[in-house]
Design an enzyme around this catalytic site. Structure first.
Site, PDB file in Angstrom:
ATOM      1  N   CYS A  84       1.057  -1.194   0.145  1.00 28.93           N
ATOM      2  CA  CYS A  84      -0.385   0.245  -0.259  1.00 28.93           C
ATOM      3  C   CYS A  84       1.015   1.574  -0.039  1.00 28.93           C
ATOM      4  O   CYS A  84       0.121   2.506  -0.418  1.00 28.93           O
ATOM      5  CB  CYS A  84      -0.870   0.039   0.875  1.00 28.93           C
ATOM      6  SG  CYS A  84      -0.111  -0.548   2.716  1.00 28.93           S
TER       7      CYS A  84
HETATM    8  C1  SAM Z   1       0.947  -4.721   2.812  1.00 29.39           C
HETATM    9  S1  SAM Z   1       1.799  -6.064   2.535  1.00 29.39           S
HETATM   10  C2  SAM Z   1       0.868  -7.413   3.050  1.00 29.39           C
HETATM   11  C3  SAM Z   1       0.289  -7.836   4.482  1.00 29.39           C
HETATM   12  C4  SAM Z   1      -0.202  -9.350   4.419  1.00 29.39           C
HETATM   13  N1  SAM Z   1      -1.364  -9.410   3.950  1.00 29.39           N
HETATM   14  C5  SAM Z   1      -1.030  -9.667   6.288  1.00 29.39           C
HETATM   15  O1  SAM Z   1      -2.187  -9.884   6.282  1.00 29.39           O
HETATM   16  O2  SAM Z   1      -0.464  -9.355   7.098  1.00 29.39           O
HETATM   17  C6  SAM Z   1       2.148  -6.400   0.996  1.00 29.39           C
HETATM   18  C7  SAM Z   1       3.514  -7.221   0.664  1.00 29.39           C
HETATM   19  O3  SAM Z   1       3.615  -7.576  -0.637  1.00 29.39           O
HETATM   20  C8  SAM Z   1       4.731  -7.877  -0.228  1.00 29.39           C
HETATM   21  N2  SAM Z   1       5.790  -7.729  -2.153  1.00 29.39           N
HETATM   22  C9  SAM Z   1       5.449  -6.613  -2.439  1.00 29.39           C
HETATM   23  N3  SAM Z   1       6.380  -6.712  -3.544  1.00 29.39           N
HETATM   24  C10 SAM Z   1       5.424  -8.273  -3.973  1.00 29.39           C
HETATM   25  C11 SAM Z   1       5.667  -8.698  -4.772  1.00 29.39           C
HETATM   26  N4  SAM Z   1       6.322  -8.092  -6.377  1.00 29.39           N
HETATM   27  N5  SAM Z   1       5.934 -10.114  -5.237  1.00 29.39           N
HETATM   28  C12 SAM Z   1       5.220 -10.778  -3.864  1.00 29.39           C
HETATM   29  N6  SAM Z   1       5.242 -10.563  -2.370  1.00 29.39           N
HETATM   30  C13 SAM Z   1       5.576  -8.723  -2.503  1.00 29.39           C
HETATM   31  C14 SAM Z   1       6.009  -7.523   1.124  1.00 29.39           C
HETATM   32  O4  SAM Z   1       6.897  -8.658   0.914  1.00 29.39           O
HETATM   33  C15 SAM Z   1       4.595  -7.429   1.675  1.00 29.39           C
HETATM   34  O5  SAM Z   1       4.470  -8.235   2.893  1.00 29.39           O
END
Ligand code: SAM
Length: 349
Positions: A84
């Site tokens: 986000c």
């Molecule tokens: C807002 S957090 C998710 C929170 C999670 N859904 C929870 O319930 O705790 C966004 C996540 O997206 C992951 N992320 C960012 N870019 C990514 C990518 N290209 N591929 C996979 N994961 C990614 C980050 O590592 C991060 O953990």
């Protein structure tokens, strides 16, 4: 359509440390697969959800086929919590070239492959004014044929989380009643005292003897401790600091025009939005209501509604990042109950 009478199958994209998965599991979903690229978040996820097939890679390199054997009939729910930060009001360095801007669209192949009955998106409210969001919701409706809800604004505090946290969710449904899925139940209000009032004063720094590995205070500079001693207990802010203790960068600025740095939480209120800097008094209203310190990782985890048995992997800063980035499991539990109602209703018709 429900896969069978008992099991609701879900995939969790951008699963982080597992807040969404925990809320879904608590509501009775079976999360079969998850994706995230962050090594430490994945270590935490694995420690708590060993039964889920976690793919630790950039989602842009993951084929939906890697989960095909886990979804023999039908996928009930695809949960998408793309990063986000590109859309957050707290991010002062937004860039149109940020490659995270288009990560929402990486879910499209998963929707094309599995045609989930429900697609669920969680993000900051700022997402809805982006081109990425317009493209994705238009695609969902016009091309993929889903009924798509309006963006729904939620505050975690209305769903039993002791924290003010404005979020936006969106649900898309195919073959199940959208109106049930978006009727999100509220839960009894919880405040800072309910969440952390029973915790003993922590040691400073991590020690071997610490019975709770997350309940230790950061070491503050002597000057910051003097500052905290001047901040009134139970909700005071840095406007109470005498002139000689004000930070140069704060002088002459109204508290509200800057940020809540050095402020204390209030026992009888919810906590402010926890960020990845949630154990740092210089990054928000993250001081304990009465002790002269920032909140501990344990307090942050509880204010984010993680149970004490949830295991976090990594160093202190990596754990604070996981907690600040997480979807509060308790809020997700409320959402999951509505999603489940929609899926279950359909299967009875
Ligand atoms: C807002 S957090 C998710 C929170 C999670 N859904 C929870 O319930 O705790 C966004 C996540 O997206 C992951 N992320 C960012 N870019 C990514 C990518 N290209 N591929 C996979 N994961 C990614 C980050 O590592 C991060 O953990």
């Amino acid at each position: 359509m429900q896969s069978n009478n008992e099991t609701l199958i879900a995939l969790d994209l951008f699963c982080g440390s597992g807040g969404v998965t925990l809320g879904l599991k608590d509501a009775g979903f079976k999360v079969v697969g998850a994706i995230d690229l962050n090594t430490k978040a994945c270590a935490t996820y694995r420690a708590n959800h060993p039964e889920v097939r976690l793919v630790e890679r950039d989602i842009r390199e993951v084929s939906p086929c890697e989960f095909a054997d886990l979804v023999p009939k039908k996928l009930d729910l695809l949960a998408i919590c793309a990063p986000c930060q590109p859309f957050s009001t707290q991010n002062r360095h937004k860039s149109k070239d940020d490659t995270r801007n288009d990560l929402l669209s990486t879910a499209i192949p998963f929707i094309e492959t599995f045609t989930p009955s429900l697609v669920f998106i969680e993000n900051v409210p700022g997402l809805q004014s982006s081109d990425v969001f317009t493209f994705f919701t238009t695609w969902l409706h016009k091309i993929a044929g889903y009924a798509v809800s309006e963006p729904i604004k939620l505050n975690a505090a209305d769903h039993g989380v002791p924290q003010r946290r404005a979020r936006m969710i969106l649900v898309a449904a195919k073959g199940v009643p959208l109106e049930d899925a978006v009727r999100i139940a509220q839960a009894e209000k919880k405040f800072v005292r309910d969440a952390i009032g029973d915790l003993p004063p922590p040691s400073v720094g991590r020690t071997e003897a610490n019975p709770d590995p997350l309940h230790f205070a950061r070491k503050h500079t002597p000057l910051n401790i003097v500052r905290l001693q001047h901040i009134p207990k139970d909700g005071g802010g840095r406007e109470s600091l005498p002139d000689h203790l004000q930070l140069a960068c704060h002088k002459g600025k109204k508290s509200s025009s800057f940020s809540d740095t050095y402020g204390r939480m209030r026992w009888g209120d919810v906590a402010p939005t926890l960020t990845t800097g949630c154990t740092d008094i210089t990054r928000g209203r993250f001081a304990h209501p009465e002790q002269h310190r920032a909140i501990t990782l344990r307090e942050a985890a509880r204010l984010q509604s993680f149970p004490d048995h949830y295991v976090f992997k990594g160093n202190a800063s990596e754990i604070a990042t996981q907690i600040g980035n997480a979807v509060p499991p308790q809020m997700m539990h409320c959402i999951a109950q509505s999603l489940k109602k929609a899926l279950t209703r359909q299967s009875k018709d």
